[in-house]
Design a protein around this motif. Sequence first.
Motif, PDB file in Angstrom:
ATOM      1  N   TYR A  99      -7.419   2.405  -2.253  1.00  0.00           N
ATOM      2  CA  TYR A  99      -7.838   3.426  -1.299  1.00  0.00           C
ATOM      3  C   TYR A  99      -7.426   4.781  -1.849  1.00  0.00           C
ATOM      4  CZ  TYR A  99      -7.796   5.704   3.375  1.00  0.00           C
ATOM      5  OH  TYR A  99      -8.002   6.519   4.455  1.00  0.00           O
ATOM      6  N   CYS A 111      -6.125   5.277  -5.393  1.00  0.00           N
ATOM      7  CA  CYS A 111      -6.139   3.951  -6.027  1.00  0.00           C
ATOM      8  C   CYS A 111      -7.467   3.236  -5.831  1.00  0.00           C
ATOM      9  CB  CYS A 111      -5.016   3.085  -5.464  1.00  0.00           C
ATOM     10  SG  CYS A 111      -3.386   3.641  -5.927  1.00  0.00           S
ATOM     11  N   ASP A 115      -0.939   6.189   4.175  1.00  0.00           N
ATOM     12  CA  ASP A 115      -2.240   6.817   4.368  1.00  0.00           C
ATOM     13  C   ASP A 115      -2.124   8.338   4.263  1.00  0.00           C
ATOM     14  OD1 ASP A 115      -4.939   6.869   4.876  1.00  0.00           O
ATOM     15  OD2 ASP A 115      -4.744   6.555   7.028  1.00  0.00           O
ATOM     16  N   SER A 167       0.825  -1.203   0.000  1.00  0.00           N
ATOM     17  CA  SER A 167       0.000   0.000   0.000  1.00  0.00           C
ATOM     18  C   SER A 167       0.858   1.252   0.000  1.00  0.00           C
ATOM     19  CB  SER A 167      -0.948   0.032   1.195  1.00  0.00           C
ATOM     20  OG  SER A 167      -0.280   0.386   2.366  1.00  0.00           O
ATOM     21  N   GLN A 168       0.245   2.321  -0.418  1.00  0.00           N
ATOM     22  CA  GLN A 168       0.854   3.631  -0.287  1.00  0.00           C
ATOM     23  C   GLN A 168       0.551   4.124   1.130  1.00  0.00           C
ATOM     24  OE1 GLN A 168      -1.865   2.989  -2.083  1.00  0.00           O
ATOM     25  NE2 GLN A 168      -3.386   4.524  -1.643  1.00  0.00           N
ATOM     26  N   PHE A 171      -3.259  -5.229  -2.936  1.00  0.00           N
ATOM     27  CA  PHE A 171      -2.824  -3.859  -2.680  1.00  0.00           C
ATOM     28  C   PHE A 171      -4.001  -3.047  -2.202  1.00  0.00           C
ATOM     29  CE2 PHE A 171      -4.137  -3.635  -7.073  1.00  0.00           C
ATOM     30  CZ  PHE A 171      -4.783  -2.417  -7.153  1.00  0.00           C
ATOM     31  N   LEU A 172      -3.699  -2.042  -1.441  1.00  0.00           N
ATOM     32  CA  LEU A 172      -4.728  -1.200  -0.856  1.00  0.00           C
ATOM     33  C   LEU A 172      -5.345  -0.309  -1.931  1.00  0.00           C
ATOM     34  CD1 LEU A 172      -6.099  -0.511   1.832  1.00  0.00           C
ATOM     35  CD2 LEU A 172      -4.371   1.245   2.172  1.00  0.00           C
ATOM     36  N   SER A 198      -4.407   3.289  -9.896  1.00  0.00           N
ATOM     37  CA  SER A 198      -4.669   1.882  -9.588  1.00  0.00           C
ATOM     38  C   SER A 198      -4.091   0.962 -10.663  1.00  0.00           C
ATOM     39  CB  SER A 198      -6.169   1.645  -9.429  1.00  0.00           C
ATOM     40  OG  SER A 198      -6.860   2.026 -10.595  1.00  0.00           O
ATOM     41  N   TYR A 243      -7.411  -4.793  -1.871  1.00  0.00           N
ATOM     42  CA  TYR A 243      -7.834  -4.622  -0.490  1.00  0.00           C
ATOM     43  C   TYR A 243      -8.564  -3.292  -0.477  1.00  0.00           C
ATOM     44  CZ  TYR A 243      -7.104  -4.423   4.648  1.00  0.00           C
ATOM     45  OH  TYR A 243      -7.250  -4.354   6.004  1.00  0.00           O
TER      46      TYR A 243
END
Length: 181
Positions: free
Chosen positions: A117, A120, A59, A56-57, A114-115, A80, A137
């Motif tokens: 969020y 993405c 937050d 993930s990147q 991968f997140l 994404s 995710y």
Amino acid sequence: KEEFAQTHPAWFSENLATGCFTARGDAKEYEALLNQYASVAIKGMKISSATTFIVSQPDNCGFCGCYNCGVASAELGGASGTMVKFCNDLARKITAWFDTEEGMPYDRDFKLVFLAYQSCAAAPTSDIKCDDNVGVYIAFDSYRSSYGLEEDVHNKSLYNTVIDWQKKTNLFVFWIYDVNF
């Protein structure tokens, strides 16, 4: 970033706020970045029976805004799409390790998610798809758990996001906020 920003600056956005999943377009640095991520997952496999790993990147830091990430995002249908490409490449590297003498004892039904969020969250608009062992995710910070997903107007846009992602992968993990922040 404390460990790698000096030796591998291409692994980070220009302001060092987040990772750069294209290594700023440097093929050698991209390969080194994949190797670093793979080594972390492989260490985890050697000491556990874990089968799912997450990328993930950070937050609230946004997605890397370097020129190459912009080009990749445009070609791959959004940030994404850049993450899908990176995770496909990473999953292939780890899966190839299972075929080595060192990796054979650790071979398992490996999944990489991968997140999806913030930048993405939306599925890529290009034709890129997740490999069979790569998925998303999805973190819905606006999901209203007291309502249904498809039927209710409160969650309809989130439902459409899931439908869009379903065209890219069948591997889903969900982070659902059950408290109104």
